[in-house]
Design a protein around this motif. Structure first.
Motif, PDB file in Angstrom:
ATOM      1  N   LEU A  20     -32.080   7.532  56.483  1.00 56.66           N
ATOM      2  CA  LEU A  20     -30.629   7.598  56.562  1.00 56.66           C
ATOM      3  C   LEU A  20     -30.188   8.877  55.859  1.00 56.66           C
ATOM      4  CD1 LEU A  20     -30.082   3.914  55.386  1.00 56.66           C
ATOM      5  CD2 LEU A  20     -29.946   4.749  57.754  1.00 56.66           C
ATOM      6  N   ALA A  21     -29.287   9.607  56.502  1.00 54.79           N
ATOM      7  CA  ALA A  21     -28.856  10.870  55.912  1.00 54.79           C
ATOM      8  C   ALA A  21     -27.341  10.998  55.996  1.00 54.79           C
ATOM      9  CB  ALA A  21     -29.515  12.043  56.631  1.00 54.79           C
ATOM     10  N   GLU A  22     -26.771  11.604  54.981  1.00 61.65           N
ATOM     11  CA  GLU A  22     -25.314  11.739  54.945  1.00 61.65           C
ATOM     12  C   GLU A  22     -24.954  12.928  54.059  1.00 61.65           C
ATOM     13  OE1 GLU A  22     -22.149  10.899  56.469  1.00 61.65           O
ATOM     14  OE2 GLU A  22     -23.395   9.148  56.933  1.00 61.65           O
ATOM     15  N   TYR A  23     -23.845  13.560  54.384  1.00 59.91           N
ATOM     16  CA  TYR A  23     -23.318  14.635  53.536  1.00 59.91           C
ATOM     17  C   TYR A  23     -21.884  14.291  53.190  1.00 59.91           C
ATOM     18  CZ  TYR A  23     -21.604  19.289  52.149  1.00 59.91           C
ATOM     19  OH  TYR A  23     -21.037  20.340  51.466  1.00 59.91           O
ATOM     20  N   ALA A  24     -21.541  14.385  51.923  1.00 57.45           N
ATOM     21  CA  ALA A  24     -20.158  14.134  51.495  1.00 57.45           C
ATOM     22  C   ALA A  24     -19.704  15.325  50.673  1.00 57.45           C
ATOM     23  CB  ALA A  24     -20.082  12.857  50.659  1.00 57.45           C
ATOM     24  N   LYS A  25     -18.469  15.742  50.903  1.00 58.49           N
ATOM     25  CA  LYS A  25     -17.976  16.852  50.082  1.00 58.49           C
ATOM     26  C   LYS A  25     -16.547  16.620  49.668  1.00 58.49           C
ATOM     27  CE  LYS A  25     -16.655  19.998  53.876  1.00 58.49           C
ATOM     28  NZ  LYS A  25     -16.618  21.387  54.334  1.00 58.49           N
ATOM     29  N   MET A  26     -16.217  17.198  48.527  1.00 51.29           N
ATOM     30  CA  MET A  26     -14.829  17.334  48.136  1.00 51.29           C
ATOM     31  C   MET A  26     -14.443  18.714  48.648  1.00 51.29           C
ATOM     32  SD  MET A  26     -13.312  17.459  44.311  1.00 51.29           S
ATOM     33  CE  MET A  26     -11.546  17.434  44.080  1.00 51.29           C
ATOM     34  N   ALA A  27     -13.658  18.727  49.726  1.00 48.06           N
ATOM     35  CA  ALA A  27     -13.344  19.992  50.387  1.00 48.06           C
ATOM     36  C   ALA A  27     -12.103  20.620  49.766  1.00 48.06           C
ATOM     37  CB  ALA A  27     -13.119  19.759  51.872  1.00 48.06           C
ATOM     38  N   GLY A  52     -20.405  19.297  46.816  1.00 45.91           N
ATOM     39  CA  GLY A  52     -21.020  18.694  47.998  1.00 45.91           C
ATOM     40  C   GLY A  52     -22.277  17.943  47.590  1.00 45.91           C
ATOM     41  N   ALA A  53     -22.527  16.820  48.262  1.00 42.83           N
ATOM     42  CA  ALA A  53     -23.751  16.057  47.987  1.00 42.83           C
ATOM     43  C   ALA A  53     -24.368  15.645  49.310  1.00 42.83           C
ATOM     44  CB  ALA A  53     -23.432  14.823  47.141  1.00 42.83           C
ATOM     45  N   SER A  54     -25.653  15.893  49.438  1.00 41.72           N
ATOM     46  CA  SER A  54     -26.357  15.556  50.671  1.00 41.72           C
ATOM     47  C   SER A  54     -27.538  14.666  50.334  1.00 41.72           C
ATOM     48  CB  SER A  54     -26.836  16.846  51.347  1.00 41.72           C
ATOM     49  OG  SER A  54     -27.269  16.577  52.652  1.00 41.72           O
ATOM     50  N   VAL A  55     -27.669  13.576  51.078  1.00 36.70           N
ATOM     51  CA  VAL A  55     -28.730  12.615  50.769  1.00 36.70           C
ATOM     52  C   VAL A  55     -29.558  12.309  52.013  1.00 36.70           C
ATOM     53  CG1 VAL A  55     -27.265  11.574  48.989  1.00 36.70           C
ATOM     54  CG2 VAL A  55     -27.385  10.505  51.231  1.00 36.70           C
ATOM     55  N   VAL A  56     -30.840  12.158  51.805  1.00 32.51           N
ATOM     56  CA  VAL A  56     -31.736  11.637  52.843  1.00 32.51           C
ATOM     57  C   VAL A  56     -32.564  10.550  52.170  1.00 32.51           C
ATOM     58  CG1 VAL A  56     -33.561  12.144  54.509  1.00 32.51           C
ATOM     59  CG2 VAL A  56     -31.901  13.924  53.906  1.00 32.51           C
ATOM     60  N   ILE A  57     -32.416   9.313  52.612  1.00 31.49           N
ATOM     61  CA  ILE A  57     -33.178   8.228  51.980  1.00 31.49           C
ATOM     62  C   ILE A  57     -33.995   7.491  53.035  1.00 31.49           C
ATOM     63  CG2 ILE A  57     -31.793   7.836  49.900  1.00 31.49           C
ATOM     64  CD1 ILE A  57     -30.172   5.831  51.381  1.00 31.49           C
ATOM     65  N   THR A  58     -35.176   7.084  52.607  1.00 29.53           N
ATOM     66  CA  THR A  58     -36.061   6.325  53.481  1.00 29.53           C
ATOM     67  C   THR A  58     -36.035   4.874  53.021  1.00 29.53           C
ATOM     68  OG1 THR A  58     -37.439   8.296  53.572  1.00 29.53           O
ATOM     69  CG2 THR A  58     -38.400   6.270  54.458  1.00 29.53           C
ATOM     70  N   VAL A  59     -35.839   3.984  53.970  1.00 35.87           N
ATOM     71  CA  VAL A  59     -35.715   2.568  53.627  1.00 35.87           C
ATOM     72  C   VAL A  59     -36.786   1.775  54.379  1.00 35.87           C
ATOM     73  CG1 VAL A  59     -34.176   0.556  53.588  1.00 35.87           C
ATOM     74  CG2 VAL A  59     -33.224   2.861  53.328  1.00 35.87           C
ATOM     75  N   LEU A  79     -24.251   8.333  49.485  1.00 42.00           N
ATOM     76  CA  LEU A  79     -25.190   7.204  49.526  1.00 42.00           C
ATOM     77  C   LEU A  79     -24.548   5.975  50.157  1.00 42.00           C
ATOM     78  CD1 LEU A  79     -26.823   7.635  45.988  1.00 42.00           C
ATOM     79  CD2 LEU A  79     -28.015   7.805  48.194  1.00 42.00           C
ATOM     80  N   MET A  80     -23.307   5.701  49.796  1.00 43.04           N
ATOM     81  CA  MET A  80     -22.620   4.522  50.345  1.00 43.04           C
ATOM     82  C   MET A  80     -22.447   4.656  51.857  1.00 43.04           C
ATOM     83  SD  MET A  80     -21.897   2.245  47.949  1.00 43.04           S
ATOM     84  CE  MET A  80     -20.346   1.376  48.193  1.00 43.04           C
ATOM     85  N   HIS A  81     -22.093   5.874  52.311  1.00 42.08           N
ATOM     86  CA  HIS A  81     -21.987   6.095  53.754  1.00 42.08           C
ATOM     87  C   HIS A  81     -23.348   5.925  54.417  1.00 42.08           C
ATOM     88  CE1 HIS A  81     -18.065   8.411  53.132  1.00 42.08           C
ATOM     89  NE2 HIS A  81     -17.787   7.396  53.896  1.00 42.08           N
ATOM     90  N   ALA A  82     -24.382   6.465  53.770  1.00 45.56           N
ATOM     91  CA  ALA A  82     -25.715   6.429  54.368  1.00 45.56           C
ATOM     92  C   ALA A  82     -26.176   4.981  54.590  1.00 45.56           C
ATOM     93  CB  ALA A  82     -26.719   7.171  53.489  1.00 45.56           C
ATOM     94  N   ILE A  83     -25.901   4.113  53.623  1.00 49.52           N
ATOM     95  CA  ILE A  83     -26.389   2.733  53.752  1.00 49.52           C
ATOM     96  C   ILE A  83     -25.362   1.825  54.425  1.00 49.52           C
ATOM     97  CG2 ILE A  83     -27.966   2.959  51.794  1.00 49.52           C
ATOM     98  CD1 ILE A  83     -26.007   1.377  50.079  1.00 49.52           C
ATOM     99  N   GLY A  84     -24.261   2.441  54.893  1.00 51.47           N
ATOM    100  CA  GLY A  84     -23.309   1.688  55.707  1.00 51.47           C
ATOM    101  C   GLY A  84     -22.348   0.822  54.927  1.00 51.47           C
ATOM    102  N   LEU A  85     -22.193   1.129  53.630  1.00 53.11           N
ATOM    103  CA  LEU A  85     -21.251   0.341  52.823  1.00 53.11           C
ATOM    104  C   LEU A  85     -19.892   1.043  52.696  1.00 53.11           C
ATOM    105  CD1 LEU A  85     -23.479  -1.125  49.970  1.00 53.11           C
ATOM    106  CD2 LEU A  85     -22.552  -2.270  51.992  1.00 53.11           C
ATOM    107  N   ALA A  86     -19.775   2.209  53.313  1.00 52.05           N
ATOM    108  CA  ALA A  86     -18.475   2.902  53.324  1.00 52.05           C
ATOM    109  C   ALA A  86     -18.381   3.640  54.643  1.00 52.05           C
ATOM    110  CB  ALA A  86     -18.388   3.872  52.154  1.00 52.05           C
ATOM    111  N   HIS A  87     -17.190   3.926  55.051  1.00 47.14           N
ATOM    112  CA  HIS A  87     -17.005   4.589  56.340  1.00 47.14           C
ATOM    113  C   HIS A  87     -16.061   5.760  56.186  1.00 47.14           C
ATOM    114  CE1 HIS A  87     -19.209   1.400  58.258  1.00 47.14           C
ATOM    115  NE2 HIS A  87     -18.518   0.549  57.521  1.00 47.14           N
ATOM    116  N   HIS A  88     -16.225   6.748  57.077  1.00 43.00           N
ATOM    117  CA  HIS A  88     -15.405   7.962  57.021  1.00 43.00           C
ATOM    118  C   HIS A  88     -13.942   7.630  57.264  1.00 43.00           C
ATOM    119  CE1 HIS A  88     -18.701  10.738  56.659  1.00 43.00           C
ATOM    120  NE2 HIS A  88     -19.336  10.113  57.618  1.00 43.00           N
TER     121      HIS A  88
END
Lengths: 157, 294
Positions: free
Chosen positions: B184-191, B201-208, B285-294
């Motif tokens: 699961l991968a996601e990028y979040a930034k305070m623009a 900016g924070a970018s995550v790639v996690i393997t589950v 991380l929350m977006h990546a694991i589906g606990l938050a949405h854009h």
């Protein structure tokens, strides 16, 4: 510094010149070709007053050298009306009071042309996102968005 | 605004661009120009010549094979955002491209031009560091070095506006490992509200696997000269079940990884950015694991 020969089509007409490499496309369009519908606002690729169509996609002509547009097909706001008839987007801006002082209008309309090409049925939010690169210092955004939505409808969207 | 005067040369191949770099020692390469032209206009850079590589077709395009997405250096942010291949193989890359600047910037700006500029406020360095992307570089070659080399993201971004590119070298492509179905991968930034540059900016790639995190690659940028891997957060996540609590606890550790030269400005101080790094890491991380949405 050696001048560079360039040739580009602007609104269907071929323009040839020898230019300084540092000449910006917007200055070439306004000062060499004499098409002043395209405006210079911030000159730092923030405001979008200088947006023109280059080979079918919009660019900020203040952040493009004239030499980079060698061989390109350019359309400015002056190229939008056909046979004296305003483009539907131009008409929609007129009908919906989509301009106040008018300085941002050429850029807003050129961006809207591409926006509606890419997404003929935009929502209001999608119009706002699509116009992210265009600033209206009169803050007349409500009617600008209204104009683009009206144009979409008129164009069969 | 006018740049200082410079000579202009157009290269028709990578080999010719490399040869011209040798011929005109103070020259800069020009791609889309969306990092370089503002620098020239502000007179922060004053090269005597520009070598225009914008027309070199071998530098354009996206190819996907089994394990890798290869993005030509001249590919625009818009082409990346709209690419079905990239959306299928590595959605986070398409989403990051869509978040850059505005439509006109995305139409002209190229991924290669962006990364060689190594601007700390850019999105690509952070995203590509978390993805362990590789940078394909072509040079003149010689007795002691090969003409083509490949550099990992963690070695490519060296510092503020500094990369591993050596004299007379050209970045030709970026290789992004294709994500597996358990990644699961996601990028979040305070623009920044005006420019959409990343304040943080924070970018995550996690393997589950079996509901637990078995690997994590996390990079943060925006407040540091070049992206930093958040190893404290990574090791806190591995072995954990991922939920709001474990993610928050891990993300809060990011401050441990931000030692050294933190940057701030009148818009956001270094301390503020440090605090926001934990927030954006958590968001990603929350977006990546589906606990938050854009």
């Amino acid at each position: 510094m050696a001048k560079i020969p360039i040739s580009m089509t602007i609104n269907g007409k071929v323009h040839q010149a020898e230019v300084d490499p540092r000449l910006l496309l917007v200055h070439f369009i306004r000062e060499d070709v004499g098409l002043t519908g395209t405006k210079i606002g911030c000159d730092t690729s923030q405001c979008g007053a200088c947006v023109v169509m280059m080979n079918g996609s919009t660019v900020k002509s203040c952040t493009c050298l004239a030499v980079q547009a060698d061989g390109a097909d350019i359309m400015t706001i002056e190229g939008l009306a056909t046979d004296g008839n305003l483009h539907p987007i131009q008409e929609a801006f007129w009908d919906n009071h989509g301009l106040q002082c008018g300085y941002c209008t050429a850029g807003m309309i050129m961006t809207s042309v591409e926006l509606l090409q890419r997404n003929p049925h935009p929502t209001s939010d999608q119009v706002r996102a699509g116009l992210e690169g265009n600033l209206c210092r009169c803050t007349g955004y409500q009617n600008i968005v209204k104009s683009v939505l009206a144009a979409a409808e008129k164009m069969g969207g | 605004m006018y740049a200082a005067e410079f000579d202009y040369h157009k290269a028709s191949s990578v080999a010719e661009a490399i040869q011209m770099l040798g011929q005109y020692p103070d020259a800069k390469l020009l791609a889309g120009g969306h990092s370089l032209l503002p620098m020239l206009k502000m007179r922060l850079a004053n090269p005597t010549a520009l070598i225009d590589i914008g027309g070199i077709s071998e530098l354009k395009g996206i190819t996907v094979n089994d394990g890798t997405v290869t993005i030509g250096a001249l590919t625009t942010h818009q082409e990346i955002a709209a690419s079905q291949d990239i959306q299928n193989a590595c959605m986070v890359v398409a989403e990051a491209a869509e978040g850059i600047g505005d439509p006109q910037v995305r139409n002209r700006g190229t991924i290669g031009g962006n990364v060689v500029h190594s601007d700390p406020a850019s999105d690509w360095p952070t995203v590509l560091t978390a993805l362990n992307a590789r940078f394909v570089i072509q040079g003149p070659g010689g007795i002691t070095h090969r003409a083509t080399r490949t550099v990992n993201a963690s070695d490519f971004f060296k510092g503020l506006f500094e990369t591993d590119l050596k004299e007379n070298e050209v970045l030709t492509a970026i290789e992004v490992p294709r994500l597996n179905s358990n990644q699961l991968a996601e990028y979040a930034k305070m623009a920044h509200p005006a420019s959409f540059y990343a304040v943080v900016g924070a970018s995550v790639v996690i393997t589950v696997e079996n509901d637990r995190c078995t690997a994590a690659s996390i990079a943060v940028g925006g407040m540091v000269p070049n992206p930093i891997r958040a190893s404290s957060v990574e090791s806190a996540l591995v072995g954990q079940q991922l939920n709001a609590e474990s993610v928050r606890a891990a993300a809060d550790l990011v401050a441990n990884d931000l030692s050294g030269s933190l940057m701030g400005d009148f818009y956001a101080s270094a301390d503020y950015r440090k605090a926001m790094a934990a927030v954006e890491t958590r968001h990603a991380l929350m977006h990546a694991i589906g606990l938050a949405h854009h």
